[in-house]
Motif scaffolding. Structure first.
Motif, mmCIF file in Angstrom:
data_model
loop_
_atom_site.group_PDB
_atom_site.id
_atom_site.type_symbol
_atom_site.label_atom_id
_atom_site.label_comp_id
_atom_site.label_asym_id
_atom_site.label_seq_id
_atom_site.Cartn_x
_atom_site.Cartn_y
_atom_site.Cartn_z
ATOM 1 N N ASN A 276 9.644 0.613 0.127
ATOM 2 C CA ASN A 276 9.561 0.517 -1.329
ATOM 3 C C ASN A 276 8.667 1.654 -1.832
ATOM 4 O OD1 ASN A 276 9.092 -0.086 -4.007
ATOM 5 N ND2 ASN A 276 8.619 -2.245 -3.652
ATOM 6 N N PHE A 277 9.278 2.685 -2.414
ATOM 7 C CA PHE A 277 8.506 3.845 -2.842
ATOM 8 C C PHE A 277 7.657 3.558 -4.076
ATOM 9 C CE2 PHE A 277 11.635 5.810 -0.092
ATOM 10 C CZ PHE A 277 10.853 6.724 0.596
ATOM 11 N N GLY A 278 7.919 2.446 -4.754
ATOM 12 C CA GLY A 278 7.040 2.012 -5.834
ATOM 13 C C GLY A 278 5.686 1.585 -5.299
ATOM 14 N N VAL A 279 5.629 1.266 -4.020
ATOM 15 C CA VAL A 279 4.377 0.955 -3.332
ATOM 16 C C VAL A 279 3.876 2.176 -2.569
ATOM 17 C CG1 VAL A 279 3.294 -0.462 -1.538
ATOM 18 C CG2 VAL A 279 4.936 -1.498 -3.124
ATOM 19 N N ILE A 280 4.769 2.852 -1.859
ATOM 20 C CA ILE A 280 4.374 3.932 -0.958
ATOM 21 C C ILE A 280 3.818 5.143 -1.712
ATOM 22 C CG2 ILE A 280 5.256 5.609 0.708
ATOM 23 C CD1 ILE A 280 7.248 3.453 1.631
ATOM 24 N N LEU A 281 4.463 5.568 -2.809
ATOM 25 C CA LEU A 281 4.028 6.771 -3.516
ATOM 26 C C LEU A 281 2.634 6.624 -4.138
ATOM 27 C CD1 LEU A 281 7.357 8.028 -5.137
ATOM 28 C CD2 LEU A 281 6.167 8.914 -3.125
ATOM 29 N N PRO A 282 2.336 5.516 -4.853
ATOM 30 C CA PRO A 282 0.959 5.386 -5.360
ATOM 31 C C PRO A 282 -0.071 5.221 -4.240
ATOM 32 C CG PRO A 282 2.256 3.434 -5.910
ATOM 33 C CD PRO A 282 3.207 4.475 -5.410
ATOM 34 N N LEU A 283 0.330 4.634 -3.113
ATOM 35 C CA LEU A 283 -0.578 4.571 -1.963
ATOM 36 C C LEU A 283 -0.940 5.982 -1.504
ATOM 37 C CD1 LEU A 283 0.948 1.743 0.294
ATOM 38 C CD2 LEU A 283 -1.296 1.705 -0.806
ATOM 39 N N MET A 284 0.064 6.856 -1.418
ATOM 40 C CA MET A 284 -0.170 8.234 -0.994
ATOM 41 C C MET A 284 -1.044 8.971 -2.000
ATOM 42 S SD MET A 284 3.661 9.152 0.429
ATOM 43 C CE MET A 284 3.232 10.867 0.744
ATOM 44 N N LEU B 249 -3.836 -7.951 -1.526
ATOM 45 C CA LEU B 249 -2.842 -6.879 -1.567
ATOM 46 C C LEU B 249 -2.281 -6.515 -0.191
ATOM 47 C CD1 LEU B 249 -4.655 -4.478 -4.081
ATOM 48 C CD2 LEU B 249 -2.653 -5.921 -4.555
ATOM 49 N N TYR B 250 -2.858 -7.047 0.880
ATOM 50 C CA TYR B 250 -2.445 -6.628 2.214
ATOM 51 C C TYR B 250 -1.008 -7.030 2.527
ATOM 52 C CZ TYR B 250 -2.154 -6.175 7.259
ATOM 53 O OH TYR B 250 -1.748 -5.846 8.519
ATOM 54 N N GLN B 251 -0.678 -8.314 2.347
ATOM 55 C CA GLN B 251 0.672 -8.790 2.660
ATOM 56 C C GLN B 251 1.728 -8.083 1.813
ATOM 57 O OE1 GLN B 251 1.502 -10.798 5.075
ATOM 58 N NE2 GLN B 251 -0.455 -11.660 5.726
ATOM 59 N N PRO B 252 1.530 -7.955 0.488
ATOM 60 C CA PRO B 252 2.519 -7.225 -0.318
ATOM 61 C C PRO B 252 2.635 -5.757 0.087
ATOM 62 C CG PRO B 252 1.123 -8.571 -1.721
ATOM 63 C CD PRO B 252 0.510 -8.602 -0.360
ATOM 64 N N MET B 253 1.512 -5.128 0.478
ATOM 65 C CA MET B 253 1.563 -3.735 0.902
ATOM 66 C C MET B 253 2.376 -3.594 2.186
ATOM 67 S SD MET B 253 -1.496 -1.164 2.144
ATOM 68 C CE MET B 253 -1.563 -2.003 3.743
ATOM 69 N N ALA B 254 2.111 -4.472 3.164
ATOM 70 C CA ALA B 254 2.856 -4.425 4.423
ATOM 71 C C ALA B 254 4.347 -4.626 4.180
ATOM 72 C CB ALA B 254 2.321 -5.474 5.391
ATOM 73 N N ASN C 3 0.496 -3.645 -9.276
ATOM 74 C CA ASN C 3 1.094 -2.643 -10.151
ATOM 75 C C ASN C 3 0.729 -1.253 -9.630
ATOM 76 O OD1 ASN C 3 -1.588 -2.104 -11.014
ATOM 77 N ND2 ASN C 3 -1.416 -3.666 -12.623
ATOM 78 N N PHE C 4 1.096 -0.242 -10.387
ATOM 79 C CA PHE C 4 0.870 1.136 -9.957
ATOM 80 C C PHE C 4 -0.597 1.386 -9.632
ATOM 81 C CE2 PHE C 4 -0.300 5.513 -10.984
ATOM 82 C CZ PHE C 4 0.600 6.233 -10.222
#
Length: 287
Positions: free
Chosen positions: A198-206, A186-191, A155-156
């Motif tokens: 997927n900015f739902g992943v990229i933006l909270p990562l940033m 979380l590694y495989q889903p992040m990759a 999740n976020f």
């Protein structure tokens, strides 16, 4: 010859820009490669110390530093996005060969890192600290590898946590965020999220990465300013210990062993050559 003026060798601006772009790509790959650390690669490529100074005093010489880090940042984005799928595929299908290539890259940069660590002098205590931290890092990573894994819900907030781990990997060289992300499931889903943009992943990562940098960078910059040799020997210990910890176990078959050896030598030669090329040109001081 008396009276002769020796001119300092200057690098071609276009080559310099492309060289920094390549550095950024390598750093980006380090962030998404299990067992590696983007922070360590930034150290051995001569980027880390200047980055910490820039982030700690971002308003000083902002334009000069922004232009310096622009190709590195572009390269980092390219490295993360373009190689996320490739790294994931290589790690899943040829893990031993891939990891030995990574180990070769790290080993090839060690001479440059050791030289940099002693730039302001060192004592026997620094070497002892390096060895103790190498042993401690190796034991910790070995324990984590044998402890199994847990899985966090995606999740976020889990992606913010992932980004914070990546940010800590920037500030604390030697820490491999990917190892912890694998441990948390979380590694495989992040990759996959990065690969599919997927900015739902990229933006909270940033966001998580930015928070970690803001909170830690001033402390790290202060430590480097006042304890240069100690900090670099701590980094050396982490690099050596973490490298020993990711050596693949149970590799068998002459074909696989030969491939691992060749890739190790290629990785070491490439990174050693890159570090020697980097040493030929002066690094401007930020402060």
């Amino acid at each position: 010859m008396s009276g002769a003026v020796i001119q300092e060798k200057k690098i071609n601006p276009v080559f310099d820009w492309l060289f920094r772009l390549v550095k950024g790509i390598l750093i980006g790959i380090g962030f998404i490669t299990p067992g590696l650390s983007g922070g360590v690669i930034a150290v051995v490529l001569g980027v880390y110390e200047r980055l910490m100074k820039f982030l700690a005093k971002i308003r000083e010489q902002f334009l000069q530093n922004f232009l310096y880090f622009l190709p590195i940042g572009i390269g980092g984005i390219i490295g993360v996005i373009a190689f996320s799928a490739a790294v994931d595929w290589a790690y899943a299908n040829y893990p031993a060969q891939f990891i030995w290539l990574c180990i070769g890259f790290i080993v090839g940069t060690l001479p440059s890192l050791i030289k940099t660590a002693g730039k302001e002098g060192r004592t026997t205590l620094h070497w002892i600290i390096m060895v103790l931290l190498a042993v401690g890092t190796y034991l910790l990573m070995s324990w984590l590898a044998s402890a199994g894994s847990v899985t966090l819900k995606q999740n976020f907030w889990s992606w913010v946590l992932s980004g914070a781990l990546i940010g800590i990997g920037v500030v604390v060289p030697g820490m491999s965020p990917s190892n912890f992300l694998i441990y948390l499931g979380l590694y495989q889903p992040m990759a996959a999220g990065i690969k599919s943009l997927n900015f739902g992943v990229i933006l909270p990562l940033m966001l998580g990465g930015l928070l970690a940098l803001v909170l830690l960078v001033k402390l790290v910059a202060w430590l480097f300013k006042h304890h240069y040799a100690l900090m670099y020997h701590l980094i050396l210990g982490i690099v050596i210990g973490s490298t020993l910890a990711i050596i693949p176990k149970g590799v068998s078959g002459w074909g696989v062993i030969l491939a691992c050896a060749v890739l190790f030598m290629l990785g070491a030669a490439a990174s050693y050559g890159l570090s020697k090329l980097d040493e030929k040109y002066p690094h401007d001081s930020v402060i």
